[in-house]
Design a protein around this motif. Structure first.
Motif, mmCIF file in Angstrom:
data_model
loop_
_atom_site.group_PDB
_atom_site.id
_atom_site.type_symbol
_atom_site.label_atom_id
_atom_site.label_comp_id
_atom_site.label_asym_id
_atom_site.label_seq_id
_atom_site.Cartn_x
_atom_site.Cartn_y
_atom_site.Cartn_z
ATOM 1 N N LEU A 167 -9.836 5.318 15.381
ATOM 2 C CA LEU A 167 -9.378 3.986 14.962
ATOM 3 C C LEU A 167 -8.647 4.518 13.372
ATOM 4 N N VAL A 168 -7.617 3.993 13.124
ATOM 5 C CA VAL A 168 -6.929 4.232 11.636
ATOM 6 C C VAL A 168 -6.868 2.943 11.018
ATOM 7 N N VAL A 169 -7.439 2.873 9.682
ATOM 8 C CA VAL A 169 -7.281 2.116 8.871
ATOM 9 C C VAL A 169 -6.301 2.385 7.691
ATOM 10 N N LEU A 170 -5.520 1.813 7.577
ATOM 11 C CA LEU A 170 -4.011 2.188 6.660
ATOM 12 C C LEU A 170 -4.004 0.889 5.660
ATOM 13 N N ASP A 171 -4.378 1.399 4.494
ATOM 14 C CA ASP A 171 -4.488 0.262 3.402
ATOM 15 C C ASP A 171 -3.020 0.640 2.716
ATOM 16 N N GLN A 172 -2.195 -0.304 2.532
ATOM 17 C CA GLN A 172 -0.826 -0.802 2.168
ATOM 18 C C GLN A 172 -0.615 -1.611 0.775
ATOM 19 N N ALA A 173 -1.741 -1.527 0.348
ATOM 20 C CA ALA A 173 -1.920 -2.551 -0.671
ATOM 21 C C ALA A 173 -0.585 -2.563 -1.723
ATOM 22 N N PHE A 174 -0.215 -1.290 -2.155
ATOM 23 C CA PHE A 174 0.761 -1.125 -2.952
ATOM 24 C C PHE A 174 2.340 -0.924 -2.406
ATOM 25 N N ALA A 175 2.292 -0.838 -1.070
ATOM 26 C CA ALA A 175 3.541 -0.717 -0.399
ATOM 27 C C ALA A 175 4.704 -1.684 -0.641
ATOM 28 N N ASP A 176 4.249 -2.874 -0.960
ATOM 29 C CA ASP A 176 5.299 -4.071 -0.839
ATOM 30 C C ASP A 176 6.754 -3.719 -1.809
ATOM 31 N N LEU A 177 6.443 -3.031 -3.021
ATOM 32 C CA LEU A 177 7.421 -2.749 -3.837
ATOM 33 C C LEU A 177 7.755 -1.463 -3.867
ATOM 34 N N GLU A 178 7.536 -0.737 -2.929
ATOM 35 C CA GLU A 178 7.961 0.739 -2.885
ATOM 36 C C GLU A 178 8.879 0.879 -1.801
ATOM 37 N N THR A 179 9.749 2.128 -1.885
ATOM 38 C CA THR A 179 10.630 2.355 -0.798
ATOM 39 C C THR A 179 9.969 3.412 0.010
ATOM 40 N N VAL A 180 8.954 2.945 0.948
ATOM 41 C CA VAL A 180 8.097 3.555 1.586
ATOM 42 C C VAL A 180 8.053 3.180 3.115
ATOM 43 N N GLU A 181 7.700 3.844 4.111
ATOM 44 C CA GLU A 181 7.742 3.257 5.321
ATOM 45 C C GLU A 181 6.498 2.383 5.425
ATOM 46 N N THR A 182 6.654 1.316 5.884
ATOM 47 C CA THR A 182 5.537 0.520 6.254
ATOM 48 C C THR A 182 5.193 0.419 7.767
ATOM 49 N N ALA A 183 3.919 0.235 7.834
ATOM 50 C CA ALA A 183 3.626 0.556 9.241
ATOM 51 C C ALA A 183 3.261 -0.920 9.956
ATOM 52 N N SER A 184 3.683 -0.765 11.408
ATOM 53 C CA SER A 184 3.342 -1.979 12.087
ATOM 54 C C SER A 184 2.200 -1.780 12.911
#
Length: 329
Positions: A167-184
């Motif tokens: 199981l992978v828990v990926l915390d993307q709390a800071f992703a919304d305003l970044e130019t990074v890949e967001t995970a589905s």
């Protein structure tokens, strides 16, 4: 979720939280008011919420209200549909809930990072260890990573993390305003997204887990009915569909972060990481600068294991920028 110091034993008594101005006032009782709080990673320019109807305070949220919020979140975050979305009163409760849904496991947390992850899994009896790199977690049954990471801004691709096979828990709390890949979400992957940080509305307490439909149902059941308040649902329904605002906020905060980098460099600091909402830097005399800022009524994050290191959130307006600049000069 702002930056917290990582404790090796996962204990919670000594975990310092950003935004604690009561603690700042105890440290610097003679500091001028009002305080300029730069100790969090929250957007300092909040989303302009329209007035909501008083009825959202008078009645319990309906299943239809929650369904509309989950649909808006699925569209905003790229989930396949609302069945893959769990709405919660902030991501912290999701961090606390996930360990309770898993049998005792070997858990690897990529750190240093937000300390509540390791603490939550430890409290539930899991065997937790910190790793510097996901590649060191091959024997883990659960892998936890924050991307972009707090406080160093490191980014981890979901595909790389999923190679562990657990199981992978990926915390993307800071992703919304970044130019990074967001995970589905997909089987074996849970993604956490923070509403409060992106929209500058942390007091509403709203966050989301994106997961495969079966796991999403289990998380939702563990949270119980009416987990999200009526005002938080109303705020989410207003802000989540506003993609234009998110694009504008991302561009504006990136400029602010670059401005902060220049100020830090002029003060003799070296930026070692961060995101569009905070910058982490090393200084020749970190404790001295922390004290000078505190005595001026400016609160930043410090790290017990790295005394030279300070983390700065973004000032909200011209007066605040000038106030910070005066001390850094």
């Amino acid at each position: 979720m702002d930056g917290r110091e990582v404790l090796e034993d996962g204990s919670t008594d000594a975990i310092a939280h950003g935004g604690d101005l009561d603690a700042a006032r105890k440290l610097f009782p003679a500091a001028p008011e009002p305080w300029l709080d730069l100790s969090t990673g929250i957007n300092p320019v909040p989303y302009p919420l329209p007035p909501f109807e008083a009825s959202v305070l008078h009645r319990l949220p309906s299943p239809g209200d929650l369904a509309r919020l989950k649909a808006a979140a699925a569209a905003a975050y790229g989930a396949p549909g609302p069945d893959h979305v769990v709405a919660a009163p902030g991501t912290q409760i999701l961090i606390e809930t996930l360990p309770r849904l898993c049998p005792p496991s070997r858990v690897a947390v990529v750190g240093p990072t937000y300390a509540e992850h390791a603490a939550a899994w430890t409290r539930c009896g899991h065997a937790v260890r910190m790793v510097d790199d996901p590649a060191e977690a091959e024997d883990a049954e659960v892998l936890v990573a924050v991307s972009p990471n707090n406080p160093d801004g490191r980014v981890f691709a979901a595909e790389t993390l999923l190679r562990t096979g657990g199981l992978v828990v990926l915390d993307q709390a800071f992703a919304d305003l970044e130019t990074v890949e967001t995970a589905s979400p997909r089987p074996g992957l849970v993604v956490l997204r923070s509403f409060g940080k992106t929209y500058g509305l942390a007091g509403l307490r709203l966050g989301f887990a994106l997961a495969d439909a079966a796991l999403a149902r289990r998380i939702e059941a563990a949270l119980g009915p009416w987990a999200v308040s009526g005002p938080a649902i109303a705020a989410g329904l207003s802000a989540l569909p506003d993609a234009a605002w998110r694009r504008e906020a991302a561009a504006a905060r990136a400029k602010d972060a670059a401005r902060l980098d220049r100020m830090i460099a002029r003060a003799g600091g070296r930026v070692v990481g961060g995101t569009a909402l905070f910058r982490t830097a090393d200084f020749p005399d970190g404790p001295g600068l922390f004290r000078a800022l505190g005595e001026a009524g400016i609160y930043v994050r410090r790290f017990s294991g790295a005394p030279q290191r300070l983390r700065f959130g973004l000032p909200p307006d011209k007066a605040a920028w000038c106030r910070l600049s005066r001390v850094l000069k």
